[in-house]
Design a protein around this motif. Structure first.
Motif, PDB file in Angstrom:
ATOM      1  N   THR A 124       0.826  -1.211   0.000  1.00 25.82           N
ATOM      2  CA  THR A 124       0.000   0.000   0.000  1.00 25.82           C
ATOM      3  C   THR A 124       0.859   1.259   0.000  1.00 25.82           C
ATOM      4  O   THR A 124       0.592   2.217  -0.737  1.00 25.82           O
ATOM      5  CB  THR A 124      -0.924   0.017   1.238  1.00 25.82           C
ATOM      6  OG1 THR A 124      -1.783  -1.115   1.199  1.00 25.82           O
ATOM      7  CG2 THR A 124      -1.763   1.290   1.270  1.00 25.82           C
ATOM      8  N   GLU A 180       2.402   1.796  -3.348  1.00 29.21           N
ATOM      9  CA  GLU A 180       1.415   2.308  -4.301  1.00 29.21           C
ATOM     10  C   GLU A 180       1.229   3.815  -4.135  1.00 29.21           C
ATOM     11  O   GLU A 180       1.042   4.541  -5.118  1.00 29.21           O
ATOM     12  CB  GLU A 180       0.084   1.590  -4.106  1.00 29.21           C
ATOM     13  CG  GLU A 180       0.098   0.140  -4.593  1.00 29.21           C
ATOM     14  CD  GLU A 180      -1.183  -0.602  -4.261  1.00 29.21           C
ATOM     15  OE1 GLU A 180      -2.020  -0.046  -3.484  1.00 29.21           O
ATOM     16  OE2 GLU A 180      -1.361  -1.730  -4.757  1.00 29.21           O
ATOM     17  N   GLN A 181       1.300   4.294  -2.905  1.00 28.84           N
ATOM     18  CA  GLN A 181       1.174   5.736  -2.652  1.00 28.84           C
ATOM     19  C   GLN A 181       2.333   6.490  -3.288  1.00 28.84           C
ATOM     20  O   GLN A 181       2.146   7.540  -3.911  1.00 28.84           O
ATOM     21  CB  GLN A 181       1.123   6.006  -1.142  1.00 28.84           C
ATOM     22  CG  GLN A 181      -0.129   5.527  -0.443  1.00 28.84           C
ATOM     23  CD  GLN A 181      -1.347   6.350  -0.818  1.00 28.84           C
ATOM     24  OE1 GLN A 181      -1.239   7.464  -1.331  1.00 28.84           O
ATOM     25  NE2 GLN A 181      -2.531   5.811  -0.568  1.00 28.84           N
TER      26      GLN A 181
END
Length: 232
Positions: free
Chosen positions: A131, A134-135
């Motif tokens: 996650t 992905e940011q």
């Protein structure tokens, strides 16, 4: 889908704004940081980012280096000079966490020679979950698009500020992940302030160096980013 719509709306509103005098491309050399400063009426800092000292120090190191660029500008000498300047700042010593290994050019040359090397740096960062990665990919790809479409440096700055607010308020990311991402975004923001118009690599080299160096600590993130920017 919601993320894509939000990004599309942001970019649409961003590009409607008019360019300001701080975005006039300068013919002066990159070392002329004082001239660059005169073209901007806004600060690159973000007090809401608890790790903005990384970007501030990155900015200060490059300013000092560019003020008096030595005649010997081999990559190894540049790294030595950058680290020497960094060690003159008390803030840098506090970032080391009693652990700092000198940068070897052979370990970072791939960043300069590989197209969009930030993908590799993000993928290999051991402090980040999927996650979190992905940011960072979202931020880097958005910055690439904004620069390619000639967004103003102020609009790029505002996007990074907005991105940092979302990261800071995240309930999913860990404290370590937030520190890594916000250190990188801080350096990207200050690199944006210093860059010449249209030069994407000024931002991405700084970000990539930060993400790569962060595997050790914040001090290494700062000097790696500054060294790559100076060499590049």
């Amino acid at each position: 889908m919601k993320k894509l719509l939000s990004l599309s709306l942001f970019l649409s509103l961003t590009f409607l704004s008019c360019s300001t005098d701080e975005d006039i491309e300068m013919e002066a050399s990159q070392s002329d940081t004082s001239a660059i400063k005169l073209k901007k009426s806004w600060s690159p800092q973000n007090t809401a980012n608890p790790y903005d000292q990384a970007g501030i120090l990155y900015h200060q190191i490059l300013e000092q280096y560019n003020t008096n660029i030595p005649t010997n500008t081999t990559p190894s000498q540049i790294i030595f000079d950058i680290e020497s300047i960094a060690n003159s700042f008390s803030e840098f010593n506090s970032m080391k966490n009693n652990s700092y290994s000198s940068i070897g050019y052979n370990n970072i040359s791939w960043i300069l020679s590989t197209e969009e090397s930030y993908h590799t740096a993000i993928s290999n960062n051991t402090n980040l979950s999927t996650t979190a990665k992905e940011q960072l990919e979202t931020m880097t790809s958005t910055l690439k698009q904004m620069i390619d479409t000639q967004a103003t440096s102020k609009n790029i700055h505002d996007y990074i500020i907005s991105f940092e607010a979302n990261i800071s308020s995240s309930l999913i990311l860990t404290a370590i992940e937030k520190k890594t991402i916000l250190t990188s975004s801080s350096i990207a923001r200050h690199a944006n302030y210093q860059r010449k118009k249209g030069r994407r690599w000024d931002i991405h080299h700084g970000m990539t160096g930060s993400i790569y160096g962060d595997n050790e600590n914040m001090a290494k993130a700062v000097t790696t980013a500054a060294s790559i920017s100076a060499i590049g």
